[in-house]
Scaffold this active site. Sequence first.
Site, PDB file in Angstrom:
ATOM      1  N   ALA A 103     -75.264  -4.838 -97.338  1.00 21.90           N
ATOM      2  CA  ALA A 103     -75.401  -3.839 -96.271  1.00 21.90           C
ATOM      3  C   ALA A 103     -75.035  -4.463 -94.929  1.00 21.90           C
ATOM      4  O   ALA A 103     -74.570  -5.611 -94.877  1.00 21.90           O
ATOM      5  CB  ALA A 103     -76.819  -3.302 -96.246  1.00 21.90           C
ATOM      6  N   ASN A 104     -75.223  -3.745 -93.863  1.00 22.46           N
ATOM      7  CA  ASN A 104     -75.047  -4.312 -92.518  1.00 22.46           C
ATOM      8  C   ASN A 104     -76.104  -3.720 -91.591  1.00 22.46           C
ATOM      9  O   ASN A 104     -76.900  -2.885 -92.004  1.00 22.46           O
ATOM     10  CB  ASN A 104     -73.619  -4.060 -92.005  1.00 22.46           C
TER      11      ASN A 104
END
Length: 403
Positions: free
Chosen positions: A209-210
Amino acid sequence: MALSGKRILLVIGGGIAAYKSLDLIRRLRERGASVRCILTAGAQHFITPLAASAISGQRTHTDLFDREDEADIGHIRLARDADLVVVAPATANLMAKMAGGHADDLASTVLLATTLPILLAPAMNVRMWLHPATQRNLATLQADGIRTVGPNEGAMAEAETGPGRMAEPLEIVAAIESRFAPSGPLVGKHVVVTSGPTHEPIDPVRYIANRSSGKQGHAIARAAAAAGARVTLVSGPVDLADPAGVTTIHVESAREMLDAVETALPADIGIFAAAVADWRVANAGEQKIKKNNGALPNLALTENPDILATIARRNEGRPQLMIGFAAETENVIEHARQKLAKKGCDLIVANDVSTGTGVMGGDSNTVHLVSPAGVETWPTLSKTDVARKLIERLGQMMKGAGQ
Ligand code: CTP
């Protein structure tokens, strides 16, 4: 449906027209609105809370000091949890109380406590309506920004004629619909917005993810809706509420996001604010990866489709305006220029997301608008203001293009 998702708080006053309010509830629900009712003591002489609850499908409220109500929802929340307050019938007494700021029962207290738009459907005897006191109260209420529908002229319950009959339920519905009718520079336009991060599965329990929060993309969706556009928001996993008045499609991965965007098209404007993961795990398995005596898992990465470039480079069905974002940690403008050309969009909103700027997850943003016309740097603004200014600009660009 014209009133889909709209929440109406219906205050029913004590007049014979109260029976028509039951039909009004039904008509509003048919159009997708939800209706919660408050009955004054007077209204209960004409209809029962049970009838209002049965037709609205929600609990009806009657008492200011109802212990259960106050523990459950409370009059202040009643005054807030709606999109519009409708008073039908609005009796002479209720109008007088509103004009004078009285709060001596649940209905008048909620009407004093609310900051929501209010629509009145007055209903009373013709002499009461024409009385200078009622006309003074009406003028006061209108000066306070309250709108009215009716009363109509015609035969009344007391065998008199003249103005005083409550507007018909369908006329009230039309007045409600026009209160919600979109207006603004993007009326009639469909805007597709992407927002948030994507999650790329490693196995059923882990993902890549970020740090994107989705705040900027969601603010853009809200601003576009406020500008009158029909908005489809394709959102990755975020901790934000779905914006009101926007169709939100929830996705996890980049490929799901691309599918959702393609399904949402055609659109007039595409604003791709999502922080799409560049890579996904090609060999993501069905089972959780177990530790194996120190041997590291072999994750094979593969590149995700570039959603913005895929749509912007289409020959057919390309939205007239395609807006990309560039989240950079160095050489912000230069990288944004390259992205503008590489992705084939009309405008890049570039921002510096390096550690310390607080942009990722924060509430403010400093952006540069990079287009073939040049670079424009905006001062640091809240993400809501960036969204508003951007939508205003896009409205001008659409107009400039003769659309
Ligand atoms: N974007 C997209 N699909 C991707 C990657 C990016 O639609 N697979 C869009 C983003 O929504 C944004 C723009 O492209 O509007 C630029 O995103 P960014 O992450 O800054 O650029 P990348 O192309 O991923 O380039 P890099 O990561 O190398 O900076």
